[in-house]
Design a protein around this motif. Structure first.
Motif, PDB file in Angstrom:
ATOM      1  N   VAL A 361      37.989  40.718  40.537  1.00 51.76           N
ATOM      2  CA  VAL A 361      38.466  39.227  41.092  1.00 51.76           C
ATOM      3  C   VAL A 361      38.092  38.391  40.042  1.00 51.76           C
ATOM      4  CG1 VAL A 361      38.407  37.631  42.961  1.00 51.76           C
ATOM      5  CG2 VAL A 361      38.250  40.300  43.501  1.00 51.76           C
ATOM      6  N   GLY A 362      36.931  38.207  39.592  1.00 51.69           N
ATOM      7  CA  GLY A 362      36.364  37.180  38.484  1.00 51.69           C
ATOM      8  C   GLY A 362      37.227  37.214  37.266  1.00 51.69           C
ATOM      9  N   THR A 363      37.452  38.370  36.850  1.00 51.71           N
ATOM     10  CA  THR A 363      38.264  38.453  35.708  1.00 51.71           C
ATOM     11  C   THR A 363      39.894  38.221  36.002  1.00 51.71           C
ATOM     12  OG1 THR A 363      36.937  40.440  34.835  1.00 51.71           O
ATOM     13  CG2 THR A 363      39.321  39.979  33.753  1.00 51.71           C
ATOM     14  N   GLU A 364      40.455  38.549  37.143  1.00 48.66           N
ATOM     15  CA  GLU A 364      41.703  38.042  37.310  1.00 48.66           C
ATOM     16  C   GLU A 364      41.786  36.701  37.618  1.00 48.66           C
ATOM     17  OE1 GLU A 364      45.835  39.025  38.238  1.00 48.66           O
ATOM     18  OE2 GLU A 364      44.106  39.991  37.011  1.00 48.66           O
ATOM     19  N   ARG A 365      40.730  36.016  38.160  1.00 52.75           N
ATOM     20  CA  ARG A 365      40.937  34.470  38.643  1.00 52.75           C
ATOM     21  C   ARG A 365      40.542  33.664  37.293  1.00 52.75           C
ATOM     22  NH1 ARG A 365      43.737  32.636  42.825  1.00 52.75           N
ATOM     23  NH2 ARG A 365      43.841  34.500  44.339  1.00 52.75           N
ATOM     24  N   GLN A 366      39.915  34.475  36.246  1.00 52.96           N
ATOM     25  CA  GLN A 366      39.810  33.806  34.929  1.00 52.96           C
ATOM     26  C   GLN A 366      38.528  32.894  35.215  1.00 52.96           C
ATOM     27  OE1 GLN A 366      43.104  31.635  33.110  1.00 52.96           O
ATOM     28  NE2 GLN A 366      44.515  33.413  33.733  1.00 52.96           N
TER      29      GLN A 366
END
Length: 732
Positions: A361-366
């Motif tokens: 999630v942290g990666t996808e949400r940048q």
């Protein structure tokens, strides 16, 4: 179930691992109260005609006078003939914190309204965790005085307390390392009212040490949200760093006032400032153990708070909770610790699996770049590949430095934990699909996860080849001594799904029905044993609570975390087995929990349409059998990780927690574990089992990201088909 038992055992269990402690941990007894009215870790005793100011039997908190911002303690008393009083300040007992203080003196600061002499001084003594204490002494002796109207540091050497064996050489003596509390009590009965403010209790050497201030933080940044500023800075490079002081300016950097203290090892601070539209700048200083304060850091740019819309609030919460896994990760393992404050080397396999999903999630949400996310994921899988496994199964707790098992729950907890492994594998399989780019890093991630997945011997944990149930633990020394069967309804659904889906060590799909949903005598007795009710003891339930029909689950459905842990990767929408549609059943459990809190039959403070969520936690009685297990504690994760099932009710809770309770429940890594407004108890703890479910389930509500990636694994649908899941258009 072990997860429930684990939460109930938290306060009483001492870990077998070596606990890493910071300078702050070794010296600070008290520097701030989490609330500004009374300090919930204190307690009082009073005999009239003496008087003692208390609030809910605790010590009042002072915000106008302090040494360590933003507050101090206020002691107001009258010592009358024939009366008595005592006020005790106690450090918080936490299951992952050992008591290991260092120093030869107790130091603290005092600000009295009238001069303190031997004639009017309260007395003081210390108690350790073994209930051994020091003699009581006055704050001053002889003709010494503490002047009125200013802060004065009191230094009480332990040798002067007539405790020559305070270093632990005498079993009957008070042990400094194990200090638990400081008590102030009635001195001479002068029959006059007095007030003193008290702050910054420490155990350290009486000699102040060097007089050289530590280097200042090199930079300070600030981000504005709706009700708070998030302040960050570079660490001060010194070995004896104790804490940081945070200063705020609201007049374009002309005047800075102290607003907060942060312990060494953390370089972030949350400053709540009220309604939107506030502008501020910050600077930070560093303090060492001798009390030397550095020059200020450079001043941050100015930032202004503003009202956030619903999507922005959700992103704020996700990013705050995600930081727990990103900023607190073990440098070798890449995984976050079980709990903070606690042992940074104690890594829970299951909570770490949840953290893997939070990383997606942290990666996808940048919140981090894809390269950063993939790099962290690679570190994690490399660590897991070298860590202890027992027939392919990781233990409950791993040592972050070595990857070796930590038998936290005793000598039989030194082997494989199938449930924790299933939680981890749920996250790893979602990551295998998410990190799909054709580069060396992401290929190694996928290949390593595939190898780890294929090496889990799910069939070994049947105990015997013809067993109709899976078992939780296996120990290389004690074998099947624990012999804990996995029987639903609880958080272990994902174990059966993955065991049936395994490409190499699968179990028959029939175990889902004979083990998980089994209704033989063993299964019925198991459910009755932990739930203490016959309602739902045959897996199916069928009763209606608060107008909500419950298909599956004991009693009223029990813990909300049952609706989260197995369903962070597994998407229950649009399908059903012969017993229920689990999305709808999970919704029912959470709605029952919500409506119970709205009804509030026990009349606990705070409960209502925007304040709900009864589940296991640090202080939580749990949601197993309300009102029997209801003790007035709200577990924040319970309502916020339920977003997919109760979006309106969860959003109302989020807004209340953030906007109304603010700094009492929100900190540098998002929301804390829980709170109890009846007890004025607000726990400043972050947990791997709390932060990630909030991040992941909010994302599943928003985009279905983790659900999509986990369900895309080719082994999952055949397993569901084998179990007998069928399409169900109710919530497709």
């Amino acid at each position: 179930m072990k997860t429930i038992l684990r939460f109930l055992m938290l306060i009483s269990i001492a870990a077998a691992s070596a606990f890493a402690q910071t300078t702050y941990d070794r010296h600070v007894l008290f520097d701030n109260s989490p609330t500004n009215d009374s300090d919930e870790s204190s307690n009082s005793y009073l005999v009239a005609p003496s008087t003692l100011e208390t609030l809910r039997d605790a010590m009042p908190v002072e915000t106008a006078h302090f040494v360590s911002p933003p507050n101090a303690l206020r002691l107001h008393w009258k010592s009358a003939p024939g009366g008595d009083w005592r006020m005790t300040v106690q450090i918080k007992r936490r299951y992952a914190r050992k008591f290991h203080f260092e120093g030869d003196a107790l130091t603290f600061w005092v600000y009295p309204d009238t001069e303190i002499t031997t004639e009017n001084s309260p007395r003081l003594y210390l108690m350790d965790s073994h209930e051994k204490g020091t003699p009581s002494v006055t704050l001053v002796t002889g003709d010494k005085k503490i002047p009125a109207g200013k802060w004065t540091q009191v230094i009480l050497p332990f040798a002067a307390l007539h405790s020559p064996n305070y270093n632990g050489t005498d079993d009957s003596a008070y042990i400094v390392a194990d200090t638990l509390s400081v008590s102030l009590l009635q001195g001479l009965d002068d029959n006059l009212e007095h007030t003193v403010y008290l702050d910054d209790f420490q155990i350290r050497d009486a000699a102040p040490g060097d007089a050289i201030a530590p280097p200042a933080p090199a930079s300070t940044t600030v981000r504005a949200y709706e009700r708070h500023f998030d302040v960050a800075w570079t660490a001060s490079d010194t070995s004896d760093l104790l804490a940081y002081r945070i200063y705020r300016s609201t007049d374009d950097g002309k005047t800075f006032l102290p607003v907060g203290t942060q312990q060494a090892g953390r370089t972030r601070y949350v400053d709540f400032i009220g309604a939107p539209g506030k502008r501020a700048q910050y600077r930070v200083t560093a303090l060492d153990i001798a009390g030397n304060e550095s020059t200020p850091s450079p001043v941050s740019d100015a930032a202004t708070t503003r009202e956030l819309n619903d999507d922005e609030l959700l992103s704020m919460v996700q990013e705050g909770c995600f930081r727990y896994y990103w900023e607190c990760a073990h440098p070798t393992a890449g995984l976050a610790p079980e709990v903070i404050p606690g042992d940074p080397n104690l890594l829970a396999t299951g909570g770490s699996g949840f953290g893997v999903m939070a990383l997606l999630v942290g990666t996808e949400r940048q919140f981090v770049t894809r390269d950063e996310g993939a790099g962290r994921m690679l570190k994690i899988v490399r660590f897991l590949a070298k860590a202890d496994r027992f027939h392919g199964v990781w233990p409950h707790f791993l040592n972050g430095d070595t990857g070796k098992v930590i038998p936290f729950f005793g000598k039989y907890d030194n082997g494989g934990d199938l449930v924790e492994t299933a939680f981890m594998m749920q996250g790893l399989l979602a990551a295998r699909q998410y990190f799909s780019h054709d580069n060396a890093t992401e290929r190694e991630i996928r290949d390593t996860i595939t190898r780890l997945w294929r090496e889990v011997e799910w069939d070994w944990y049947r105990k015997t080849p013809d067993s109709d149930v899976l078992y939780w633990h296996w120990s290389p020394d004690a074998g099947w001594h624990v012999s804990h069967p996995l029987i639903g309804w609880n958080e272990t659904f994902i174990v059966y799904l993955l065991a049936i889906a395994s490409p190499t060590h699968a179990v028959p799909a029939s175990l889902y029905h004979t083990g998980w949903a089994g209704t033989l005598e063993r299964g019925v007795n198991y459910r009755r044993g932990w739930s203490r009710t016959k309602v739902g003891d045959h897996y199916v339930n069928g009763h209606t609570f608060y107008g909500v029909k419950l298909d599956v689950g004991e009693g009223t459905g029990a813990e909300p975390f049952f609706t989260h842990f197995s369903f962070m990767g597994f998407d229950p929408r649009g399908i059903r087995d012969q017993y229920t549609n689990y999305f709808e059943n999970n919704r029912a459990i959470d709605l029952i929990n919500y409506r119970y809190c709205v009804d509030n039959p026990m009349k606990f403070a705070g409960y209502g349409p925007d304040c709900w969520g009864l589940s296991a936690g640090i202080n939580g009685g749990g949601g197993r059998a309300a009102p029997r297990d209801d003790n007035g504690t709200i577990n924040i994760m319970a309502s916020l990780a339920s977003f997919p099932y109760t979006p309106a009710e969860s959003l109302a809770a989020l807004k209340h927690f953030y906007r109304d309770l603010g700094p009492k429940v929100w900190g540098i890594y998002g929301f804390h574990d829980g709170f109890n407004q009846t007890q004025n108890w607000f726990e400043e703890v972050y947990m791997a089992l709390n932060q990630a479910p909030i991040v992941v389930m909010i994302e599943n509500h928003r985009s279905g990201l983790v659900w999509k990636n986990f369900m895309a694994n080719p082994e999952i649908q055949p397993a569901l088909d084998a179990i007998g899941f069928q399409p169900d258009p109710v919530n497709k």
